[in-house]
Design a protein around this motif. Structure first.
Motif, PDB file in Angstrom:
ATOM      1  N   LEU A 168      60.327 -31.095  92.866  1.00 57.31           N
ATOM      2  CA  LEU A 168      59.168 -30.277  93.215  1.00 57.31           C
ATOM      3  C   LEU A 168      59.392 -28.833  92.793  1.00 57.31           C
ATOM      4  O   LEU A 168      58.523 -28.206  92.168  1.00 57.31           O
ATOM      5  CB  LEU A 168      58.907 -30.356  94.718  1.00 57.31           C
ATOM      6  CG  LEU A 168      57.810 -29.422  95.264  1.00 57.31           C
ATOM      7  CD1 LEU A 168      56.457 -29.762  94.641  1.00 57.31           C
ATOM      8  CD2 LEU A 168      57.748 -29.500  96.782  1.00 57.31           C
ATOM      9  N   VAL A 169      60.558 -28.294  93.123  1.00 54.99           N
ATOM     10  CA  VAL A 169      60.860 -26.907  92.749  1.00 54.99           C
ATOM     11  C   VAL A 169      60.819 -26.747  91.236  1.00 54.99           C
ATOM     12  O   VAL A 169      60.338 -25.725  90.717  1.00 54.99           O
ATOM     13  CB  VAL A 169      62.230 -26.495  93.317  1.00 54.99           C
ATOM     14  CG1 VAL A 169      62.682 -25.159  92.738  1.00 54.99           C
ATOM     15  CG2 VAL A 169      62.171 -26.398  94.840  1.00 54.99           C
ATOM     16  N   SER A 170      61.286 -27.754  90.503  1.00 58.15           N
ATOM     17  CA  SER A 170      61.313 -27.636  89.040  1.00 58.15           C
ATOM     18  C   SER A 170      59.910 -27.548  88.447  1.00 58.15           C
ATOM     19  O   SER A 170      59.743 -27.016  87.339  1.00 58.15           O
ATOM     20  CB  SER A 170      62.082 -28.810  88.428  1.00 58.15           C
ATOM     21  OG  SER A 170      61.381 -30.024  88.594  1.00 58.15           O
ATOM     22  N   THR A 171      58.894 -28.046  89.168  1.00 62.35           N
ATOM     23  CA  THR A 171      57.530 -27.949  88.629  1.00 62.35           C
ATOM     24  C   THR A 171      57.033 -26.507  88.607  1.00 62.35           C
ATOM     25  O   THR A 171      56.098 -26.188  87.864  1.00 62.35           O
ATOM     26  CB  THR A 171      56.544 -28.801  89.458  1.00 62.35           C
ATOM     27  OG1 THR A 171      56.426 -28.269  90.781  1.00 62.35           O
ATOM     28  CG2 THR A 171      56.991 -30.251  89.518  1.00 62.35           C
ATOM     29  N   PHE A 172      57.630 -25.630  89.399  1.00 61.66           N
ATOM     30  CA  PHE A 172      57.197 -24.235  89.436  1.00 61.66           C
ATOM     31  C   PHE A 172      57.689 -23.427  88.247  1.00 61.66           C
ATOM     32  O   PHE A 172      57.331 -22.256  88.094  1.00 61.66           O
ATOM     33  CB  PHE A 172      57.658 -23.572  90.743  1.00 61.66           C
ATOM     34  CG  PHE A 172      56.926 -24.079  91.953  1.00 61.66           C
ATOM     35  CD1 PHE A 172      55.633 -23.647  92.238  1.00 61.66           C
ATOM     36  CD2 PHE A 172      57.520 -25.004  92.795  1.00 61.66           C
ATOM     37  CE1 PHE A 172      54.962 -24.136  93.345  1.00 61.66           C
ATOM     38  CE2 PHE A 172      56.854 -25.490  93.899  1.00 61.66           C
ATOM     39  CZ  PHE A 172      55.570 -25.056  94.187  1.00 61.66           C
ATOM     40  N   ALA A 173      58.502 -24.052  87.406  1.00 69.17           N
ATOM     41  CA  ALA A 173      58.964 -23.347  86.206  1.00 69.17           C
ATOM     42  C   ALA A 173      57.817 -23.004  85.267  1.00 69.17           C
ATOM     43  O   ALA A 173      57.935 -22.110  84.418  1.00 69.17           O
ATOM     44  CB  ALA A 173      60.010 -24.198  85.480  1.00 69.17           C
ATOM     45  N   GLU A 174      56.679 -23.713  85.399  1.00 67.43           N
ATOM     46  CA  GLU A 174      55.515 -23.445  84.553  1.00 67.43           C
ATOM     47  C   GLU A 174      54.651 -22.302  85.088  1.00 67.43           C
ATOM     48  O   GLU A 174      53.684 -21.908  84.445  1.00 67.43           O
ATOM     49  CB  GLU A 174      54.665 -24.711  84.426  1.00 67.43           C
ATOM     50  CG  GLU A 174      55.412 -25.924  83.889  1.00 67.43           C
ATOM     51  CD  GLU A 174      56.069 -25.637  82.549  1.00 67.43           C
ATOM     52  OE1 GLU A 174      55.412 -24.998  81.706  1.00 67.43           O
ATOM     53  OE2 GLU A 174      57.239 -26.006  82.371  1.00 67.43           O
ATOM     54  N   ASP A 179      43.709 -28.042  92.695  1.00 64.76           N
ATOM     55  CA  ASP A 179      44.199 -29.421  92.744  1.00 64.76           C
ATOM     56  C   ASP A 179      45.726 -29.479  92.677  1.00 64.76           C
ATOM     57  O   ASP A 179      46.307 -30.506  92.336  1.00 64.76           O
ATOM     58  CB  ASP A 179      43.623 -30.239  91.575  1.00 64.76           C
ATOM     59  CG  ASP A 179      42.116 -30.397  91.678  1.00 64.76           C
ATOM     60  OD1 ASP A 179      41.623 -30.464  92.823  1.00 64.76           O
ATOM     61  OD2 ASP A 179      41.460 -30.452  90.632  1.00 64.76           O
ATOM     62  N   ALA A 180      46.363 -28.339  93.003  1.00 68.08           N
ATOM     63  CA  ALA A 180      47.818 -28.272  92.865  1.00 68.08           C
ATOM     64  C   ALA A 180      48.551 -29.378  93.619  1.00 68.08           C
ATOM     65  O   ALA A 180      49.502 -29.963  93.084  1.00 68.08           O
ATOM     66  CB  ALA A 180      48.327 -26.902  93.301  1.00 68.08           C
ATOM     67  N   PRO A 181      48.171 -29.691  94.871  1.00 71.17           N
ATOM     68  CA  PRO A 181      48.927 -30.739  95.574  1.00 71.17           C
ATOM     69  C   PRO A 181      48.951 -32.066  94.825  1.00 71.17           C
ATOM     70  O   PRO A 181      50.012 -32.679  94.653  1.00 71.17           O
ATOM     71  CB  PRO A 181      48.191 -30.855  96.914  1.00 71.17           C
ATOM     72  CG  PRO A 181      47.577 -29.512  97.124  1.00 71.17           C
ATOM     73  CD  PRO A 181      47.174 -29.065  95.743  1.00 71.17           C
ATOM     74  N   VAL A 182      47.776 -32.513  94.360  1.00 64.09           N
ATOM     75  CA  VAL A 182      47.715 -33.793  93.643  1.00 64.09           C
ATOM     76  C   VAL A 182      48.476 -33.708  92.336  1.00 64.09           C
ATOM     77  O   VAL A 182      49.259 -34.604  91.977  1.00 64.09           O
ATOM     78  CB  VAL A 182      46.250 -34.196  93.399  1.00 64.09           C
ATOM     79  CG1 VAL A 182      46.193 -35.442  92.520  1.00 64.09           C
ATOM     80  CG2 VAL A 182      45.548 -34.436  94.725  1.00 64.09           C
ATOM     81  N   ASN A 183      48.274 -32.610  91.600  1.00 61.45           N
ATOM     82  CA  ASN A 183      48.955 -32.463  90.321  1.00 61.45           C
ATOM     83  C   ASN A 183      50.466 -32.430  90.490  1.00 61.45           C
ATOM     84  O   ASN A 183      51.209 -33.011  89.701  1.00 61.45           O
ATOM     85  CB  ASN A 183      48.483 -31.193  89.617  1.00 61.45           C
ATOM     86  CG  ASN A 183      47.031 -31.282  89.172  1.00 61.45           C
ATOM     87  OD1 ASN A 183      46.510 -32.378  88.999  1.00 61.45           O
ATOM     88  ND2 ASN A 183      46.378 -30.150  89.005  1.00 61.45           N
ATOM     89  N   ARG A 184      50.930 -31.720  91.520  1.00 62.26           N
ATOM     90  CA  ARG A 184      52.373 -31.621  91.736  1.00 62.26           C
ATOM     91  C   ARG A 184      52.953 -32.954  92.214  1.00 62.26           C
ATOM     92  O   ARG A 184      54.074 -33.317  91.848  1.00 62.26           O
ATOM     93  CB  ARG A 184      52.696 -30.507  92.724  1.00 62.26           C
ATOM     94  CG  ARG A 184      52.441 -29.130  92.166  1.00 62.26           C
ATOM     95  CD  ARG A 184      53.104 -28.036  92.954  1.00 62.26           C
ATOM     96  NE  ARG A 184      52.605 -26.741  92.535  1.00 62.26           N
ATOM     97  CZ  ARG A 184      52.989 -26.086  91.440  1.00 62.26           C
ATOM     98  NH1 ARG A 184      53.911 -26.635  90.660  1.00 62.26           N
ATOM     99  NH2 ARG A 184      52.472 -24.922  91.122  1.00 62.26           N
ATOM    100  N   GLU A 185      52.208 -33.681  93.025  1.00 59.73           N
ATOM    101  CA  GLU A 185      52.672 -34.998  93.450  1.00 59.73           C
ATOM    102  C   GLU A 185      52.923 -35.883  92.239  1.00 59.73           C
ATOM    103  O   GLU A 185      53.945 -36.563  92.139  1.00 59.73           O
ATOM    104  CB  GLU A 185      51.644 -35.652  94.371  1.00 59.73           C
ATOM    105  CG  GLU A 185      51.569 -35.050  95.763  1.00 59.73           C
ATOM    106  CD  GLU A 185      50.397 -35.610  96.551  1.00 59.73           C
ATOM    107  OE1 GLU A 185      49.756 -36.556  96.054  1.00 59.73           O
ATOM    108  OE2 GLU A 185      50.128 -35.092  97.648  1.00 59.73           O
TER     109      GLU A 185
END
Length: 406
Positions: free
Chosen positions: A235-241, A280-286
């Motif tokens: 999850l944390v790695s998705t914030f690199a964008e 839609d961040a929650p769905v996209n991040r999931e």
């Protein structure tokens, strides 16, 4: 008494040990490994380190004491030396055969089935311990294990964790004093495993074992469970964008001063909450996290092996009546497009015409399929497609061809 899979999952997985006696099982473990199989692996299979190690009283045995060159035509210097192992074993050294889920056919198939049942990676080692010898000091593992007693008897002593659910970078050696102190208390389990008995030991539980009487052989089936921490990591790695989280800390900040760093931590947490709530961040991040975890899973597990020569023969003899199926344990992402269907595995990507989409999904379902009955394809096209998928190791022959009907 044996328990149902659901009960094990709810009450024992990662939580509490489980002892199961031979008389409570519908079968034993003779089909997985035997005394003769160990001798064959040591003396006739050319096994090399690091697929084997030896230890005595908690200390590893020097490799040169039990390995040697394979001789003419096999001059590698780290093959197991059967005479060296005999001498070390007679002197009280435990032999550990590692990675048997890559070496020994019954355990290759067993581990593959277990991965599909558990949903987590699996490895299999065997511990061959001389009579009345102890291999390793009390310790905990960073993965769950099933102990399957193959032959002989071994006394197992279990104590509760000093560090619950340890991660792979949190070994018992970091907590030697705590482990030693816990090992001096009254054990939760103190039992003798005999042929056909099994013991589940959750990661973190402190354990030690000692052979009794004759030589003891047991399998340790290790399960490296994916954890909530793994989800958090991905999850944390998705914030690199997100540029907000790539911005530098201020010039002149004293990173050794906790009071100076703390406000930036609080601001970071606020930005994380804000980012998670956006659109839609929650769905996209999931989905992003699930995709990353899935990729990691395919990196550390392997599908069932293929038989190259038998497959080539099946390709040559392929007919409308042949039966094929998806390669067991092969994880793939299938993408449908207007002009093509693409099958992407860990190692390759295979692109087929869009007309093949229904057939590909039919095969991917895991059911055995008759080539001439693949959805959306005539016989000639089905033969071409299946030959391609056989060649790529995506499907495998399942059985003898179905007899033609009148």
């Amino acid at each position: 008494m044996s328990i149902e899979a659901r009960t094990f999952a709810d009450e024992h997985w990662g939580l509490a040990p489980l002892l199961t006696r031979r008389e409570d099982l519908s079968s034993t473990f003779e089909d997985l490994l035997s005394v003769d199989a160990v001798d064959e692996l040591v003396s006739e299979r050319g096994v090399r380190t690091p697929f084997a190690r030896m230890a005595k009283n908690g200390s590893l045995t020097a490799r040169e004491n039990f390995t040697d060159s394979g001789g003419f035509g096999a001059e590698v210097t780290d093959q197991l030396d059967s005479a060296g192992i005999l001498a070390a074993f007679a002197d009280g050294h435990t032999l550990v055969l590692q990675g048997l889920h890559r070496l020994w056919p019954p355990l290759i198939h067993f581990a593959g089935e277990l991965v599909r049942d558990l949903g987590h990676p699996v490895q299999v080692n065997s511990y061959i311990t001389p009579a009345s010898s102890r291999g390793f000091d009390p310790h905990y593992d960073v993965h769950d294990v099933f102990v399957l007693q193959i032959s002989g008897e071994k006394r197992w002593i279990l104590h509760p964790p000093v560090h619950q659910h340890p991660l792979s970078h949190q070994p018992w050696s970091d907590r030697k004093d705590d482990v030693a102190a816990m090992a001096r208390t009254t054990p939760t389990i103190d039992t003798v495993l005999r042929e056909g008995d099994s013991l589940y030991v959750p990661r973190g539980w402190i354990h030690s074992a000692q052979a009794l009487g004759d030589t003891s052989i047991h399998l340790t089936v290790g399960m490296s469970a994916f954890t909530r921490y793994d989800l958090l990591h991905h999850l944390v790695s998705t914030f690199a964008e997100d540029a907000r989280f790539r911005s530098p800390l201020p010039v002149g900040i004293d990173l050794t001063d906790a009071d100076a760093v703390a406000p930036h931590v609080r601001a970071l947490l606020a930005d994380l909450v804000s980012a998670l709530d956006e659109n839609d961040a929650p769905v996209n991040r999931e989905h992003a996290v699930a995709d990353r975890v899935g990729r990691r899973f395919t990196e550390v597990t392997r599908p069932a092996p293929v038989r190259p020569l038998a497959t080539i023969g099946s390709m040559a003899a392929l007919s409308a009546n042949s039966v094929v199926g998806w390669r067991p344990g092969l994880h793939a992402r299938i993408v449908d497009a207007d002009d093509a269907v693409t099958v992407t595995t860990r190692t390759k990507s295979v692109r087929l015409p869009a007309v093949c989409a229904s057939a590909v999904h039919q095969l991917h379902s895991g059911k055995d399929c008759v080539v001439g009955e693949l959805s959306g394809l005539d016989t000639d096209d089905a033969l071409v497609v299946v030959r391609r998928l056989l060649r790529e190791g995506i499907v495998v022959p399942r059985s003898s061809p179905v007899p033609p009907t009148d």
